[in-house]
Design a protein around this motif. Sequence first.
Motif, PDB file in Angstrom:
ATOM      1  N   HIS A 193     -31.758  11.648 -46.253  1.00  0.00           N
ATOM      2  CA  HIS A 193     -32.389  10.981 -47.336  1.00  0.00           C
ATOM      3  C   HIS A 193     -32.251  11.997 -48.317  1.00  0.00           C
ATOM      4  O   HIS A 193     -33.024  12.969 -48.318  1.00  0.00           O
ATOM      5  CB  HIS A 193     -33.835  10.252 -47.100  1.00  0.00           C
ATOM      6  CG  HIS A 193     -33.561   8.869 -46.948  1.00  0.00           C
ATOM      7  ND1 HIS A 193     -34.785   8.109 -46.903  1.00  0.00           N
ATOM      8  CD2 HIS A 193     -32.518   8.110 -46.313  1.00  0.00           C
ATOM      9  CE1 HIS A 193     -34.652   6.903 -46.408  1.00  0.00           C
ATOM     10  NE2 HIS A 193     -33.258   6.830 -46.040  1.00  0.00           N
ATOM     11  N   ASN A 195     -33.279  12.862 -51.867  1.00  0.00           N
ATOM     12  CA  ASN A 195     -34.308  12.206 -52.721  1.00  0.00           C
ATOM     13  C   ASN A 195     -34.202  12.649 -54.162  1.00  0.00           C
ATOM     14  O   ASN A 195     -34.189  13.957 -54.172  1.00  0.00           O
ATOM     15  CB  ASN A 195     -35.688  12.180 -52.472  1.00  0.00           C
ATOM     16  CG  ASN A 195     -36.016  11.578 -50.985  1.00  0.00           C
ATOM     17  OD1 ASN A 195     -35.616  10.334 -50.754  1.00  0.00           O
ATOM     18  ND2 ASN A 195     -36.173  12.484 -49.789  1.00  0.00           N
ATOM     19  N   TYR A 197     -36.331  12.789 -58.045  1.00  0.00           N
ATOM     20  CA  TYR A 197     -37.664  12.320 -58.636  1.00  0.00           C
ATOM     21  C   TYR A 197     -37.537  12.909 -60.053  1.00  0.00           C
ATOM     22  O   TYR A 197     -37.815  13.927 -60.168  1.00  0.00           O
ATOM     23  CB  TYR A 197     -38.789  12.848 -57.974  1.00  0.00           C
ATOM     24  CG  TYR A 197     -38.724  12.659 -56.615  1.00  0.00           C
ATOM     25  CD1 TYR A 197     -39.417  11.423 -55.893  1.00  0.00           C
ATOM     26  CD2 TYR A 197     -38.335  13.458 -55.681  1.00  0.00           C
ATOM     27  CE1 TYR A 197     -39.610  11.095 -54.752  1.00  0.00           C
ATOM     28  CE2 TYR A 197     -38.281  13.051 -54.251  1.00  0.00           C
ATOM     29  CZ  TYR A 197     -39.064  11.803 -53.853  1.00  0.00           C
ATOM     30  OH  TYR A 197     -39.069  11.531 -52.443  1.00  0.00           O
ATOM     31  N   HIS A 212     -46.149   6.717 -46.647  1.00  0.00           N
ATOM     32  CA  HIS A 212     -45.729   6.221 -45.389  1.00  0.00           C
ATOM     33  C   HIS A 212     -45.655   7.246 -44.286  1.00  0.00           C
ATOM     34  O   HIS A 212     -45.923   8.419 -44.502  1.00  0.00           O
ATOM     35  CB  HIS A 212     -44.176   5.862 -45.835  1.00  0.00           C
ATOM     36  CG  HIS A 212     -43.038   6.963 -45.979  1.00  0.00           C
ATOM     37  ND1 HIS A 212     -43.326   7.583 -47.376  1.00  0.00           N
ATOM     38  CD2 HIS A 212     -42.317   7.648 -45.417  1.00  0.00           C
ATOM     39  CE1 HIS A 212     -42.612   8.685 -47.478  1.00  0.00           C
ATOM     40  NE2 HIS A 212     -41.805   8.916 -46.171  1.00  0.00           N
ATOM     41  N   ASP A 214     -42.804   8.737 -41.163  1.00  0.00           N
ATOM     42  CA  ASP A 214     -41.289   8.643 -41.011  1.00  0.00           C
ATOM     43  C   ASP A 214     -41.330   7.918 -39.608  1.00  0.00           C
ATOM     44  O   ASP A 214     -41.854   8.379 -38.665  1.00  0.00           O
ATOM     45  CB  ASP A 214     -40.848  10.040 -41.003  1.00  0.00           C
ATOM     46  CG  ASP A 214     -40.760  10.606 -42.247  1.00  0.00           C
ATOM     47  OD1 ASP A 214     -41.079   9.807 -43.229  1.00  0.00           O
ATOM     48  OD2 ASP A 214     -40.604  11.765 -42.423  1.00  0.00           O
ATOM     49  N   LEU A 221     -37.613  18.618 -43.647  1.00  0.00           N
ATOM     50  CA  LEU A 221     -37.527  18.468 -45.270  1.00  0.00           C
ATOM     51  C   LEU A 221     -37.122  19.742 -46.083  1.00  0.00           C
ATOM     52  O   LEU A 221     -37.696  20.675 -45.541  1.00  0.00           O
ATOM     53  CB  LEU A 221     -38.740  17.869 -45.610  1.00  0.00           C
ATOM     54  CG  LEU A 221     -38.714  17.560 -47.209  1.00  0.00           C
ATOM     55  CD1 LEU A 221     -38.065  16.119 -47.272  1.00  0.00           C
ATOM     56  CD2 LEU A 221     -39.901  17.734 -47.675  1.00  0.00           C
ATOM     57  N   LEU A 230     -45.011  16.709 -53.019  1.00  0.00           N
ATOM     58  CA  LEU A 230     -45.286  15.932 -51.730  1.00  0.00           C
ATOM     59  C   LEU A 230     -46.972  16.174 -51.428  1.00  0.00           C
ATOM     60  O   LEU A 230     -47.303  17.058 -51.808  1.00  0.00           O
ATOM     61  CB  LEU A 230     -44.610  16.736 -50.761  1.00  0.00           C
ATOM     62  CG  LEU A 230     -44.574  16.330 -49.219  1.00  0.00           C
ATOM     63  CD1 LEU A 230     -44.062  14.780 -49.238  1.00  0.00           C
ATOM     64  CD2 LEU A 230     -43.593  17.058 -48.178  1.00  0.00           C
ATOM     65  N   HIS A 269     -47.539  10.358 -45.448  1.00  0.00           N
ATOM     66  CA  HIS A 269     -47.235  11.236 -46.788  1.00  0.00           C
ATOM     67  C   HIS A 269     -46.618  10.325 -48.041  1.00  0.00           C
ATOM     68  O   HIS A 269     -46.394   9.300 -47.501  1.00  0.00           O
ATOM     69  CB  HIS A 269     -46.113  12.518 -46.373  1.00  0.00           C
ATOM     70  CG  HIS A 269     -45.134  11.789 -45.662  1.00  0.00           C
ATOM     71  ND1 HIS A 269     -45.124  11.691 -44.412  1.00  0.00           N
ATOM     72  CD2 HIS A 269     -43.684  11.753 -46.009  1.00  0.00           C
ATOM     73  CE1 HIS A 269     -43.819  11.015 -44.050  1.00  0.00           C
ATOM     74  NE2 HIS A 269     -42.891  11.361 -44.969  1.00  0.00           N
ATOM     75  N   VAL A 271     -45.158  11.026 -52.248  1.00  0.00           N
ATOM     76  CA  VAL A 271     -44.887  11.938 -53.407  1.00  0.00           C
ATOM     77  C   VAL A 271     -45.202  11.540 -54.712  1.00  0.00           C
ATOM     78  O   VAL A 271     -45.155  10.424 -55.271  1.00  0.00           O
ATOM     79  CB  VAL A 271     -42.983  12.136 -53.191  1.00  0.00           C
ATOM     80  CG1 VAL A 271     -42.708  13.070 -54.360  1.00  0.00           C
ATOM     81  CG2 VAL A 271     -42.623  12.491 -52.028  1.00  0.00           C
ATOM     82  N   ARG A 279     -37.194  16.577 -59.618  1.00  0.00           N
ATOM     83  CA  ARG A 279     -37.357  17.317 -58.268  1.00  0.00           C
ATOM     84  C   ARG A 279     -36.425  16.717 -57.268  1.00  0.00           C
ATOM     85  O   ARG A 279     -36.059  15.347 -57.335  1.00  0.00           O
ATOM     86  CB  ARG A 279     -38.674  17.385 -57.763  1.00  0.00           C
ATOM     87  CG  ARG A 279     -38.843  17.577 -56.429  1.00  0.00           C
ATOM     88  CD  ARG A 279     -40.399  17.191 -56.036  1.00  0.00           C
ATOM     89  NE  ARG A 279     -40.684  17.784 -54.706  1.00  0.00           N
ATOM     90  CZ  ARG A 279     -40.663  17.090 -53.535  1.00  0.00           C
ATOM     91  NH1 ARG A 279     -40.267  15.822 -53.681  1.00  0.00           N
ATOM     92  NH2 ARG A 279     -40.810  17.380 -52.325  1.00  0.00           N
ATOM     93  N   SER A 281     -35.366  16.570 -53.068  1.00  0.00           N
ATOM     94  CA  SER A 281     -35.435  16.920 -51.717  1.00  0.00           C
ATOM     95  C   SER A 281     -34.199  16.281 -50.603  1.00  0.00           C
ATOM     96  O   SER A 281     -33.681  15.386 -51.044  1.00  0.00           O
ATOM     97  CB  SER A 281     -36.859  16.314 -51.173  1.00  0.00           C
ATOM     98  OG  SER A 281     -36.623  14.927 -51.049  1.00  0.00           O
ATOM     99  N   ALA A 283     -34.268  14.967 -46.721  1.00  0.00           N
ATOM    100  CA  ALA A 283     -35.052  14.569 -45.478  1.00  0.00           C
ATOM    101  C   ALA A 283     -34.067  14.421 -44.288  1.00  0.00           C
ATOM    102  O   ALA A 283     -32.975  13.632 -44.805  1.00  0.00           O
ATOM    103  CB  ALA A 283     -36.003  13.687 -45.768  1.00  0.00           C
ATOM    104  N   PHE A 285     -33.412  13.009 -41.000  1.00  0.00           N
ATOM    105  CA  PHE A 285     -34.137  12.312 -39.849  1.00  0.00           C
ATOM    106  C   PHE A 285     -33.657  12.227 -38.331  1.00  0.00           C
ATOM    107  O   PHE A 285     -32.570  11.986 -38.529  1.00  0.00           O
ATOM    108  CB  PHE A 285     -34.469  10.859 -40.251  1.00  0.00           C
ATOM    109  CG  PHE A 285     -35.096  10.755 -41.686  1.00  0.00           C
ATOM    110  CD1 PHE A 285     -36.388  11.147 -41.651  1.00  0.00           C
ATOM    111  CD2 PHE A 285     -34.672  10.176 -42.597  1.00  0.00           C
ATOM    112  CE1 PHE A 285     -37.044  10.936 -43.143  1.00  0.00           C
ATOM    113  CE2 PHE A 285     -35.129   9.776 -43.865  1.00  0.00           C
ATOM    114  CZ  PHE A 285     -36.368  10.371 -43.941  1.00  0.00           C
TER     115      PHE A 285
HETATM  116  C1  OGA Z   1     -38.920  11.067 -47.036  1.00  0.00           C
HETATM  117  C2  OGA Z   1     -39.851  11.490 -47.615  1.00  0.00           C
HETATM  118  C3  OGA Z   1     -40.424  13.337 -49.002  1.00  0.00           C
HETATM  119  C4  OGA Z   1     -40.023  14.276 -50.239  1.00  0.00           C
HETATM  120  O1  OGA Z   1     -37.471  10.874 -47.664  1.00  0.00           O
HETATM  121  O2  OGA Z   1     -39.066  10.258 -45.785  1.00  0.00           O
HETATM  122  O3  OGA Z   1     -41.141  11.489 -47.281  1.00  0.00           O
HETATM  123  O4  OGA Z   1     -40.789  15.109 -50.298  1.00  0.00           O
HETATM  124  N1  OGA Z   1     -39.717  12.625 -48.531  1.00  0.00           N
HETATM  125  O5  OGA Z   1     -39.044  13.690 -50.976  1.00  0.00           O
END
Ligand code: OGA
Length: 339
Positions: A193, A195, A197, A212, A214, A221, A230, A269, A271, A279, A281, A283, A285
């Motif tokens: 993922h 991400n 923001y 949530h 994971d 991450l 986070l 966790h 965000v 921002r 990130s 992740a 998995f």
């Molecule tokens: C995720 C997550 C945290 C982040 O993708 O499951 O928790 O810091 N990301 O973006």
Amino acid sequence: MDNKPFVLANGTLLSIHDDKFILPAAERPAASKSIPIPVIDLDEKQASLIGKIRDACEGHGVFHIINHGVPKELCRKMIGAVHDFFRLPAEERSHLFTDDKTKPLRVSNFYLNGDDDKFTMWSEVLAHPWHPSDDFSHLLPRNPPHYRELAGEYAKEVGWLVTRLLRLISQALGLKKDYLQERLGDKPRLVAHANYYPPCPRPELTLGSLSHTDVIAITVLLQSEDVSALQVMQDGQWVPVDPLPGALLVNIGDQIEVMSNGKYKSVHHRVVTNKDLDRASIAMFYGPNMDSMIGPIDELLDEEHPPIYRTYCFREFMEEFLRQESTVWRVKEAFRLNH
Ligand code: OGA
Ligand code: NI
């Protein structure tokens, strides 16, 4: 980008004046206190390293790692490529947009379904598969062009790192070193993922990602180094995880919590958004094979420690996850045994 309007891949302008981005009061981020998250040096001697991993998995469910072996320059370029992807105009992302979370390659959003309304998180995600030894570049966006190459290189490094982490965690549980990786299966579900923001003028009214855990076994991450966003739940409190330059963050996921029979914690966790800075990130998995049977490990059970979860096929867990999407987040609770 900072503070230019951000248009989601589905064409919606991300706006604080649009109610669908304003969370109900009970869901808004409140102040949090600082508890240090463990920092583990993977170059440390094996015996003390295993002890530290055990303490971090039991007490926190999340830890930074340093001297992790993934080249710093590669991490810097990878996070840059995630920024670059989301800073492209929305039209460059819209062909990948879907709300169908079963699609392996997609750009999508996260939601909270309230009783009457649906709230959209202040973020967007690019999801795609990763496999350290396969060429998956045809499954990645073409633009920006360097994303494909970097994601391939980064996946290789993280693949080795995850093997190393799973060995250390197996040993920390008192098992032979290949136990967890073998038990998870030889065709693990590997999803990345990326991400994003965007800055948000009123961070107190929004979240980038809802609370949530994971759902897979373990997450590595990588996050932007200049924004603290986070937060992890520790002893009932939301605690910020400030980025540690050069470090990666490891999250224990639901499958390790279940296999360890609740000893190792899959950490909640979320965000929060930032007023001034965007921002990124990524992740990575690492999950079991879809058809692996997952349950508390026999060697960890005895009369004093009866199983607290039932054994299930991982596919069932993912079906439950999709059923609960955007509502409550109590996937593993559905597999708990009542004593
Ligand atoms: C995720 C997550 C945290 C982040 O993708 O499951 O928790 O810091 N990301 O973006
Ligand atoms: Ni997560």
